[in-house]
Design a protein around this motif. Structure first.
Motif, short mmCIF file in Angstrom:
data_model
loop_
_atom_site.label_atom_id
_atom_site.label_comp_id
_atom_site.label_asym_id
_atom_site.label_seq_id
_atom_site.Cartn_x
_atom_site.Cartn_y
_atom_site.Cartn_z
N ASN A 184 0.81 -1.23 0.00
CA ASN A 184 0.00 0.00 0.00
C ASN A 184 0.83 1.27 0.00
O ASN A 184 0.53 2.22 -0.73
CB ASN A 184 -0.95 0.00 1.21
CG ASN A 184 -1.98 -1.11 1.13
OD1 ASN A 184 -2.56 -1.34 0.08
ND2 ASN A 184 -2.20 -1.81 2.24
N ARG A 187 2.50 1.82 -3.41
CA ARG A 187 1.51 2.12 -4.44
C ARG A 187 0.97 3.55 -4.27
O ARG A 187 0.72 4.25 -5.27
CB ARG A 187 0.39 1.08 -4.43
CG ARG A 187 0.89 -0.27 -4.95
CD ARG A 187 0.00 -1.43 -4.54
NE ARG A 187 -1.23 -1.50 -5.29
CZ ARG A 187 -1.40 -2.21 -6.41
NH1 ARG A 187 -0.40 -2.88 -6.94
NH2 ARG A 187 -2.57 -2.24 -7.01
N ARG A 188 0.84 4.02 -3.03
CA ARG A 188 0.44 5.41 -2.81
C ARG A 188 1.52 6.37 -3.30
O ARG A 188 1.21 7.43 -3.87
CB ARG A 188 0.15 5.65 -1.33
CG ARG A 188 -1.23 5.16 -0.88
CD ARG A 188 -1.61 5.74 0.46
NE ARG A 188 -0.67 5.36 1.51
CZ ARG A 188 -0.79 4.26 2.25
NH1 ARG A 188 -1.81 3.43 2.05
NH2 ARG A 188 0.10 3.99 3.19
N GLN A 191 1.35 6.83 -6.91
CA GLN A 191 0.19 7.64 -7.27
C GLN A 191 0.43 9.14 -7.05
O GLN A 191 -0.10 9.96 -7.79
CB GLN A 191 -1.03 7.21 -6.46
CG GLN A 191 -1.57 5.85 -6.83
CD GLN A 191 -2.66 5.38 -5.87
OE1 GLN A 191 -2.55 5.58 -4.66
NE2 GLN A 191 -3.70 4.77 -6.39
N THR A 192 1.23 9.48 -6.03
CA THR A 192 1.31 10.88 -5.60
C THR A 192 2.57 11.61 -6.03
O THR A 192 2.54 12.84 -6.16
CB THR A 192 1.20 10.97 -4.07
OG1 THR A 192 2.25 10.19 -3.47
CG2 THR A 192 -0.14 10.44 -3.58
N THR A 228 1.11 -1.31 -14.38
CA THR A 228 0.71 -1.08 -12.99
C THR A 228 0.80 0.40 -12.64
O THR A 228 -0.11 0.95 -12.01
CB THR A 228 1.59 -1.90 -12.03
OG1 THR A 228 1.48 -3.28 -12.35
CG2 THR A 228 1.19 -1.67 -10.58
N VAL A 229 1.89 1.05 -13.02
CA VAL A 229 2.04 2.48 -12.75
C VAL A 229 0.92 3.27 -13.42
O VAL A 229 0.32 4.16 -12.82
CB VAL A 229 3.42 2.99 -13.21
CG1 VAL A 229 3.50 4.52 -13.12
CG2 VAL A 229 4.53 2.35 -12.39
N GLU A 231 -2.08 2.26 -14.26
CA GLU A 231 -3.35 2.01 -13.58
C GLU A 231 -3.44 2.77 -12.26
O GLU A 231 -4.47 3.38 -11.94
CB GLU A 231 -3.51 0.51 -13.33
CG GLU A 231 -3.77 -0.30 -14.60
CD GLU A 231 -3.66 -1.80 -14.36
OE1 GLU A 231 -3.52 -2.20 -13.17
OE2 GLU A 231 -3.72 -2.56 -15.34
N LEU A 232 -2.35 2.75 -11.49
CA LEU A 232 -2.34 3.43 -10.20
C LEU A 232 -2.51 4.94 -10.36
O LEU A 232 -3.20 5.59 -9.56
CB LEU A 232 -1.05 3.13 -9.44
CG LEU A 232 -0.90 1.70 -8.90
CD1 LEU A 232 0.52 1.47 -8.37
CD2 LEU A 232 -1.92 1.44 -7.79
N ARG A 233 -1.89 5.49 -11.37
CA ARG A 233 -1.94 6.94 -11.59
C ARG A 233 -3.13 7.36 -12.45
O ARG A 233 -3.36 8.56 -12.64
CB ARG A 233 -0.64 7.41 -12.25
CG ARG A 233 0.60 7.21 -11.39
CD ARG A 233 1.84 7.72 -12.11
NE ARG A 233 1.76 9.16 -12.32
CZ ARG A 233 2.19 10.07 -11.45
NH1 ARG A 233 2.77 9.69 -10.30
NH2 ARG A 233 2.09 11.36 -11.71
N GLN A 234 -3.85 6.39 -12.99
CA GLN A 234 -4.97 6.67 -13.89
C GLN A 234 -4.51 7.52 -15.07
O GLN A 234 -5.15 8.51 -15.44
CB GLN A 234 -6.13 7.33 -13.12
CG GLN A 234 -6.71 6.44 -12.04
CD GLN A 234 -7.94 7.04 -11.37
OE1 GLN A 234 -8.09 8.25 -11.28
NE2 GLN A 234 -8.83 6.18 -10.91
N GLN A 235 -3.38 7.12 -15.62
CA GLN A 235 -2.84 7.75 -16.82
C GLN A 235 -2.66 6.67 -17.88
O GLN A 235 -2.63 5.48 -17.57
CB GLN A 235 -1.50 8.42 -16.53
CG GLN A 235 -1.58 9.63 -15.62
CD GLN A 235 -0.21 10.23 -15.34
OE1 GLN A 235 0.44 9.88 -14.37
NE2 GLN A 235 0.22 11.14 -16.20
#
Length: 256
Positions: A184, A187-188, A191-192, A228-229, A231-235
């Motif tokens: 977690n 993955r955060r 995302q950030t 994966t990156v 998907e996590l970043r929604q890009q």
């Protein structure tokens, strides 16, 4: 097809000896066209150099990895300076600090790490840093050597530490560990953090992805890291690949 650069692959490792060409072909077939290949000990510099010469798209870095501290000698630092001058690698490394292995002398690790930071600064090269349970001390050391820059590979520190490193001109690299749903914190971070400071890696043959548990990792799986990156970043994968490639090219001064 999306093209990718594996910013950290030990493609010279013995585990690839039997099928290295097939591994490279699999990587290239999914768009992984370039790899940064860092060293771990002086005794393996020759092999690393020959592997990188034999296959296109491989870029060597030379250094002394903290996990192999028992193999390192003072003269290896002198030899490293010579190798940097003669071979013109893209970086100094893999170097750094590892506090996860209890019997590795911390002061000796620090001595070799600091020496390599100085060598990199003198050569105007980035450093490839291994920081396992030691991110705070890594930050401390790079602060004391102005002009240090590079990448902390397989970053696993806090967001505060990440931003401190970014402020000092460092990139952070992520690979297989981010593919595990329970990771977690990692993955955060993905995302950030600014995409402008992120690189993608496999650390082949180590750190297998969640879809390849217990298997030998290899550069072809970088495509799954990218997905994966994204998907996590929604890009989009194309957007992530474009920026992380640009980051890698900039950091290691690769020709286009």
């Amino acid at each position: 097809m999306i093209t990718l650069i594996d910013s950290h692959s030990h493609f010279d490792d013995d585990s690839f000896s039997a099928d290295r060409e097939a591994v490279l072909a699999r990587a290239q077939s999914v768009g992984v066209i370039r790899q940064i290949v860092p060293a771990i000990s002086a005794g393996l510099w020759y092999r690393l150099r020959e592997v990188c010469k034999q296959y296109s798209g491989l870029y060597p870095a030379y250094g002394l990895h903290p996990l192999y501290l028992p193999e390192h000698r003072q003269q290896h630092l002198d030899q490293l300076a010579q190798w940097i001058e003669q071979e013109q690698p893209v970086a100094v490394g893999e170097c750094g600090l590892d506090y996860w292995v209890a019997d590795l002398d911390k002061s000796e690790q620090e001595r070799f790490f600091i020496a390599q930071l100085h060598l990199a600064r003198e050569a105007h090269l980035p450093v490839i840093i291994h920081a396992r349970r030691s991110v705070e001390d890594v930050i401390k050391q790079v602060r004391q050597i102005p002009g240090s820059y590079g990448v902390v590979h397989s970053f696993a520190g806090s967001e505060v530490q990440a931003r401190q490193l970014i402020e000092r001109g460092f990139y952070l690299s992520f690979g297989g560990p981010i593919t595990y749903p329970r990771a977690n914190k990692l993955r955060r971070l993905v995302q950030t953090l600014p995409l402008e400071n992120i690189l993608l890696e496999t650390d082949s043959p180590d750190q297998p992805l969640s879809t390849h548990r217990g298997e030998r990792n290899e550069p072809a799986y970088l495509l799954e890291v990218l997905q994966t990156v994204a998907e996590l970043r929604q890009q989009s994968p194309v957007e992530v690949a474009t920026m992380t490639n640009r980051n890698t090219i900039t950091l290691f001064n690769l020709s286009l």
